[in-house]
Design a protein around this motif. Structure first.
Motif, PDB file in Angstrom:
ATOM      1  N   UNK A 238       0.672  -1.542   0.356  1.00 34.46           N
ATOM      2  CA  UNK A 238       0.165   0.340  -0.195  1.00 34.46           C
ATOM      3  C   UNK A 238       0.835   1.601  -0.007  1.00 34.46           C
ATOM      4  N   UNK A 239       1.703   1.222  -0.106  1.00 38.10           N
ATOM      5  CA  UNK A 239       2.472   2.357   0.367  1.00 38.10           C
ATOM      6  C   UNK A 239       3.168   3.344  -1.434  1.00 38.10           C
ATOM      7  N   UNK A 240       2.867   4.096  -1.469  1.00 36.86           N
ATOM      8  CA  UNK A 240       2.554   5.012  -2.631  1.00 36.86           C
ATOM      9  C   UNK A 240       2.833   6.111  -2.633  1.00 36.86           C
ATOM     10  N   UNK A 241       3.876   6.941  -3.296  1.00 33.30           N
ATOM     11  CA  UNK A 241       5.155   7.964  -3.932  1.00 33.30           C
ATOM     12  C   UNK A 241       4.020   8.584  -4.645  1.00 33.30           C
ATOM     13  N   UNK A 242       4.059   9.902  -4.244  1.00 34.62           N
ATOM     14  CA  UNK A 242       3.251  10.603  -5.508  1.00 34.62           C
ATOM     15  C   UNK A 242       4.061  11.837  -5.723  1.00 34.62           C
ATOM     16  N   UNK A 243       4.212  12.425  -6.975  1.00 32.66           N
ATOM     17  CA  UNK A 243       5.283  13.871  -7.214  1.00 32.66           C
ATOM     18  C   UNK A 243       4.763  14.818  -8.078  1.00 32.66           C
ATOM     19  N   UNK A 244       4.159  15.821  -7.492  1.00 32.51           N
ATOM     20  CA  UNK A 244       3.706  17.029  -8.188  1.00 32.51           C
ATOM     21  C   UNK A 244       3.637  18.347  -7.813  1.00 32.51           C
ATOM     22  N   UNK A 245       3.649  18.846  -8.276  1.00 35.42           N
ATOM     23  CA  UNK A 245       3.419  20.642  -8.005  1.00 35.42           C
ATOM     24  C   UNK A 245       4.680  20.302  -7.167  1.00 35.42           C
ATOM     25  N   UNK A 246       5.840  20.856  -7.420  1.00 34.03           N
ATOM     26  CA  UNK A 246       6.704  20.668  -6.968  1.00 34.03           C
ATOM     27  C   UNK A 246       7.585  20.004  -5.309  1.00 34.03           C
ATOM     28  N   UNK A 247       6.149  19.029  -5.148  1.00 32.70           N
ATOM     29  CA  UNK A 247       5.791  18.133  -3.656  1.00 32.70           C
ATOM     30  C   UNK A 247       6.183  16.973  -3.932  1.00 32.70           C
ATOM     31  N   UNK A 248       6.802  16.582  -3.284  1.00 32.89           N
ATOM     32  CA  UNK A 248       6.735  14.319  -3.278  1.00 32.89           C
ATOM     33  C   UNK A 248       6.608  14.149  -2.106  1.00 32.89           C
ATOM     34  N   UNK A 249       5.890  13.049  -2.156  1.00 30.83           N
ATOM     35  CA  UNK A 249       5.517  12.641  -0.656  1.00 30.83           C
ATOM     36  C   UNK A 249       5.111  10.584  -0.636  1.00 30.83           C
ATOM     37  N   UNK A 250       4.982  10.343   0.468  1.00 25.81           N
ATOM     38  CA  UNK A 250       4.590   9.407   0.389  1.00 25.81           C
ATOM     39  C   UNK A 250       3.695   8.923   1.439  1.00 25.81           C
ATOM     40  N   UNK A 251       2.678   7.929   1.384  1.00 20.51           N
ATOM     41  CA  UNK A 251       1.376   7.978   1.929  1.00 20.51           C
ATOM     42  C   UNK A 251       1.140   9.423   2.698  1.00 20.51           C
ATOM     43  N   UNK A 252       0.581  10.377   1.854  1.00 21.40           N
ATOM     44  CA  UNK A 252       0.451  11.968   2.296  1.00 21.40           C
ATOM     45  C   UNK A 252       1.401  12.584   3.107  1.00 21.40           C
ATOM     46  N   UNK A 253       2.811  11.982   3.350  1.00 22.24           N
ATOM     47  CA  UNK A 253       3.726  12.433   4.374  1.00 22.24           C
ATOM     48  C   UNK A 253       4.949  13.174   2.778  1.00 22.24           C
ATOM     49  N   UNK A 254       5.271  14.849   3.550  1.00 20.50           N
ATOM     50  CA  UNK A 254       6.077  15.009   2.398  1.00 20.50           C
ATOM     51  C   UNK A 254       7.608  14.200   2.505  1.00 20.50           C
ATOM     52  N   UNK A 255       8.607  14.014   1.648  1.00 17.75           N
ATOM     53  CA  UNK A 255       9.338  13.779   1.598  1.00 17.75           C
ATOM     54  C   UNK A 255      11.104  14.240   1.508  1.00 17.75           C
TER      55      UNK A 255
END
Length: 260
Positions: A124-141
């Protein structure tokens, strides 16, 4: 990134990651058939069905968008918005029962990645990068602050994809770092964005392997180029890729790769 990812597209990308995970999970650690593609790489029903599911969702929501996928090719690639899909990046890990794989999704605007997702369907781990922000599980990384090669952790996905000159260049870099690990594919890029891995070096990879990772790694503070320091542009394949946690480490790695 010069163009924001539209909220509707971000919502669709999350829904696609969820849907692909639902397709993939029942096949994990089961004795499913492993077919060989034209390049001898493995593919399974999970790869095919997950991509088919995501493509249907794009067609339903944004029928004018383009699609480039690993399993079923391309359509409308001259569109303003193009999705790049890798249903299972790390199929060899997947069929081995390893967790070092993931579903990758990118959205390009005029050839520039404005959204990247790496989703691990089992954990269920999900990395997302968009709008200059990178997140894992909704937390900034953020990427690692290590700046010297002797403290750096280096990953690569597949040594067999290196020709001899590139293997020699990679070996020189591997001899300079703290330690090196093999495989992990997209999961290694997620770990780099999280700060556990410092360098990721690849050779002979495709757009669906790399483009979903760019917005994540770069937004987390990383630097991504080829082995000669040139920025990666939208392309169907890349001869070499270097991802580094920060500019200092990137310059140090380039120094070794370019003098070998």
């Amino acid at each position: 990134m010069n163009h924001a990812c539209p909220p509707a597209c971000l919502a669709l990308a999350h829904a696609m990651a969820d849907a692909a995970a639902q397709v993939i999970r029942p096949h994990f650690r089961k004795r499913i058939a492993i077919d060989a593609k034209a390049d001898s790489s493995p593919v399974t029903v999970a790869d095919r069905d997950a991509e088919s599911t995501m493509r249907r969702m794009i067609e339903a929501h944004f029928p004018d968008h383009g699609i480039r996928g690993e399993e079923f090719g391309s359509c409308r690639t001259d569109a303003e918005w193009v999705w790049v899909l890798d249903p299972i990046d790390g199929t060899k890990s997947f069929v081995s029962g390893s967790l070092a794989f993931g579903t990758q999704i990118a959205l390009l605007h005029l050839g520039e990645p404005v959204l990247g997702i790496i989703n691990q369907p089992i954990t269920g781990e999900r990395w997302v990068g968009t709008g200059g922000m990178a997140m894992l599980g909704g937390e900034a990384i953020r990427t690692s602050e290590r700046t010297t090669l002797d403290q750096a952790i280096l990953y690569t996905s597949a040594l067999e994809q290196f020709d001899q000159p590139r293997h020699d260049r990679f070996s020189a870099l591997a001899a300079s770092v703290r330690f090196t690990r093999l495989s992990h594919d997209c999961y290694a890029a997620g770990l780099l964005a999280l700060g556990g891995v410092d360098l990721l070096v690849e050779s002979d990879v495709f757009d669906y392997d790399i483009l979903p990772q760019l917005p994540i790694v770069q937004a987390a503070g990383g630097v991504v180029t080829d082995w000669d320091g040139e920025p990666l542009k939208d392309a169907r394949s890349y001869a070499t890729v270097l991802m580094a946690a920060n500019g200092d480490l990137h310059r140090a790695a380039l120094d070794v790769l370019c003098r070998t």
